[in-house]
Design an enzyme around this catalytic site. Structure first.
Site, mmCIF file in Angstrom:
data_model
loop_
_atom_site.group_PDB
_atom_site.id
_atom_site.type_symbol
_atom_site.label_atom_id
_atom_site.label_comp_id
_atom_site.label_asym_id
_atom_site.label_seq_id
_atom_site.Cartn_x
_atom_site.Cartn_y
_atom_site.Cartn_z
ATOM 1 N NE ARG A 95 41.566 29.864 53.231
ATOM 2 C CZ ARG A 95 42.656 29.723 53.915
ATOM 3 N NH1 ARG A 95 43.724 29.210 53.358
ATOM 4 N NH2 ARG A 95 42.726 30.099 55.169
ATOM 5 N NE ARG A 178 36.320 23.500 58.756
ATOM 6 C CZ ARG A 178 36.531 24.816 58.810
ATOM 7 N NH1 ARG A 178 37.564 25.304 59.484
ATOM 8 N NH2 ARG A 178 35.738 25.645 58.177
ATOM 9 C CG ASP A 254 33.855 35.369 59.793
ATOM 10 O OD1 ASP A 254 33.988 36.335 60.562
ATOM 11 O OD2 ASP A 254 34.782 34.923 59.109
HETATM 12 P P1 AMP Z 1 39.225 33.284 57.994
HETATM 13 O O1 AMP Z 1 39.983 34.412 58.587
HETATM 14 O O2 AMP Z 1 40.064 32.103 57.614
HETATM 15 O O3 AMP Z 1 38.051 32.891 58.811
HETATM 16 O O4 AMP Z 1 38.661 33.795 56.586
HETATM 17 C C1 AMP Z 1 37.901 34.960 56.450
HETATM 18 C C2 AMP Z 1 37.381 35.061 55.040
HETATM 19 O O5 AMP Z 1 38.438 35.170 54.101
HETATM 20 C C3 AMP Z 1 36.534 33.900 54.577
HETATM 21 O O6 AMP Z 1 35.507 34.438 53.769
HETATM 22 C C4 AMP Z 1 37.517 33.084 53.775
HETATM 23 O O7 AMP Z 1 36.869 32.254 52.834
HETATM 24 C C5 AMP Z 1 38.343 34.157 53.111
HETATM 25 N N1 AMP Z 1 39.692 33.708 52.725
HETATM 26 C C6 AMP Z 1 40.727 33.450 53.549
HETATM 27 N N2 AMP Z 1 41.813 33.075 52.851
HETATM 28 C C7 AMP Z 1 41.473 33.081 51.543
HETATM 29 C C8 AMP Z 1 42.161 32.789 50.304
HETATM 30 N N3 AMP Z 1 43.438 32.411 50.289
HETATM 31 N N4 AMP Z 1 41.463 32.912 49.162
HETATM 32 C C9 AMP Z 1 40.179 33.281 49.166
HETATM 33 N N5 AMP Z 1 39.482 33.577 50.278
HETATM 34 C C10 AMP Z 1 40.113 33.477 51.457
HETATM 35 MG MG MG Z 2 36.678 31.655 58.982
#
Ligand code: AMP
Ligand code: MG
Length: 487
Positions: A95, A178, A254
């Site tokens: 996203r 960001r 990540d």
């Molecule tokens: P994060 O926990 O925010 O680091 O995200 C982990 C993964 O989930 C990353 O690949 C993000 O791009 C994906 N992600 C988190 N929220 C969403 C969303 N609402 N839609 C699509 N991908 C998401």
């Molecule tokens: Mg992340």
């Protein structure tokens, strides 16, 4: 006027151009009714962007990626990652989009990146969107971290999209703009390594060296020097988190940068009462990413990075492992030295104070704070007053006053430097109850508490009249505070 201002924005597109294997050209979803919620004017100026233009309708479209210069190449970046210890080979920007890089007034490039800009090929089951609360939360906390002097991605703006987004309830959608030294993560290296293309891995390492650790280019073994530089940067970063009581909450590989900047403010929180087991994230049931575990997790993540670099470290893989293990062995001493020096300084102790004297003082004080569930930040701030002879504000916070008195006696004998303490122990941090209050108001349309909180945490060491409630510990019931992932 806006046309000229816009035409002066030049996105480099360096990552998009050099890493086609890891970058999918993509466009941000169109927002029905963009409204600016907050703009970081000083940061905009540092980036050579005109704040007045950014506030204009066309500027808002730029901030959310709906109108980008014709030669820009927004991309979704590919990366892998260990999430809570489990390897996911294909995460990527589900996203988010990298608009490109632009030059900062310090001469270095910065990534301009969008969060909440719509589904990408990495979205899996996600809707690709973000909502006002969590995006403002990242804005507040990242700017607070930066003001504390802790390396962090920055926040340029949050724009409400006018799109309702389904979460547990329907929430207003938003995009965060960001700014980061780069978005190259440990997970980016995991992805590059997993492709089996050593040429790609080497290019990524060279890119990381040139953007973040240029001194490594001079070393005999530049990739070993890169690994050592990332280890040093993360040891220093995590020590700084620990010193201010910051719990990141989702230290997946990540979410760990190669630059050494804090990234991805999802379920993070500053602890109130000192508690090594502090853990706030609702999805971190086992407390994997609890406060006290952060150095260990960082070391574990760096071992994952080291594994990806093995083909570059030495032609003989046994030799490569030896080099990697040796480099990783530096993490603990570097972390411990940074943390201890920081703690010593926070207590106002002079450099020449013997470590054998300072060390038990630090340990005993933290044990006292833990036993008494004492608010970490305000206690340390009050301790400077005790260094000036006004013992009561700190003393009154510790249930075991006799123990505090005995401790303070030994500490005062070392002639602590109160002014130095005030420059190191913040008075205003993004406290959980204040963040929640600001987010709830903003989500309901009132941006006043957000502005006040930002004003406080953007200048965290200087006490100012009228901001008393921003310095006070949170209400007791916030001890059981839970945070939720920023989805
Ligand atoms: P994060 O926990 O925010 O680091 O995200 C982990 C993964 O989930 C990353 O690949 C993000 O791009 C994906 N992600 C988190 N929220 C969403 C969303 N609402 N839609 C699509 N991908 C998401
Ligand atoms: Mg992340």
């Amino acid at each position: 006027m806006s046309d000229t201002a816009r035409s002066t924005v030049t996105f480099e597109g360096r990552f998009a151009r050099e890493f086609a294997e890891m970058a999918i050209p993509w466009r941000a979803e169109e927002a029905p009714d963009p409204q600016l919620l907050v703009l970081n004017e000083p940061l905009a100026v540092d980036l050579g962007l005109d704040p007045e233009f950014l506030r204009s309708p066309e500027g808002l479209l730029l901030l959310i990626g709906n109108a980008v210069p014709a030669d820009a190449t927004p991309v979704a970046q590919a990366y892998a990652g260990h999430q809570f210890g489990w390897y996911a080979p294909r995460l990527g920007d589900g996203r988010a989009l990298l608009l490109g890089e632009i030059a900062h007034s310090d001469g270095q490039l910065r990534d301009i990146h969008l969060k909440g800009s719509g589904r990408t090929p990495f979205a899996r089951n996600g809707d690709g969107l973000a909502v006002v609360g969590p995006m403002l939360r990242e804005y507040i906390v990242s700017e607070g971290m930066h003001a504390l002097g802790i390396p962090s991605t920055r926040s340029l703006a949050v724009v409400a999209t006018g799109r309702p987004v389904q979460r547990e309830t329907v929430q207003p959608g938003a995009v965060l703009t960001r700014v980061a030294s780069s978005h190259v993560r440990v997970g980016s290296f995991q992805y590059a390594r997993a492709t089996g293309d050593v040429g790609l891995l080497r290019r990524l390492a060279d890119y990381a060296i040139s953007r973040h650790h240029p001194a490594a280019a001079e070393a005999g073994n530049r990739y070993l020097a890169l690994l050592e530089a990332v280890i040093a940067a993360q040891a220093s970063l995590v020590a700084q988190w620990m010193l201010v009581g910051f719990v990141h909450g989702v230290m997946n590989t990540d979410n760990m940068t190669i630059s050494g900047e804090t990234i991805d403010y999802g379920p993070c929180a500053f602890m109130d009462a000192f508690d090594p087991a502090a853990s706030y994230s609702s999805i971190d049931e086992g407390g994997r990413y609890a406060y006290r575990n952060q150095p260990l997790v960082a070391e574990w993540n760096l071992a994952r990075l080291a594994e990806t670099l093995l083909p570059l470290l030495h032609g003989d893989q046994d030799k490569a492992v030896e080099l990697a293990v040796e480099a990783l062995g530096e993490f603990r001493p570097q972390y411990s030295a940074a943390w201890f020096a920081g703690m010593k300084a926070k207590l106002g102790l002079r450099e020449e104070t013997d470590d054998d004297v300072a060390s038990p003082l630090v340990d005993e004080l933290l044990a006292l704070l833990q036993a008494g569930r004492v608010d970490y930040t305000s206690f340390l701030r009050n301790l400077a007053k005790a260094a000036r002879g006004q013992r009561e504000p700190a003393r009154g916070m510790v249930p075991d006053m006799a123990a505090f008195d005995a401790w303070a006696e030994r500490w005062r004998a070392l002639d602590p430097d109160a002014d130095a303490m005030d420059g190191l122990n913040p008075i205003y941090i993004p406290r959980n109850h204040l963040v929640e209050e600001a987010l709830a108001a903003a989500t309901a349309g009132d941006l006043t508490p957000l502005g006040r909180l930002l004003e406080a945490v953007s200048n965290p060491f200087e006490e100012r009249p009228g901001l008393e409630r921003y310095a006070a510990a949170g209400p007791e019931d916030f001890a059981a505070y839970r945070t939720f992932c920023g989805t």
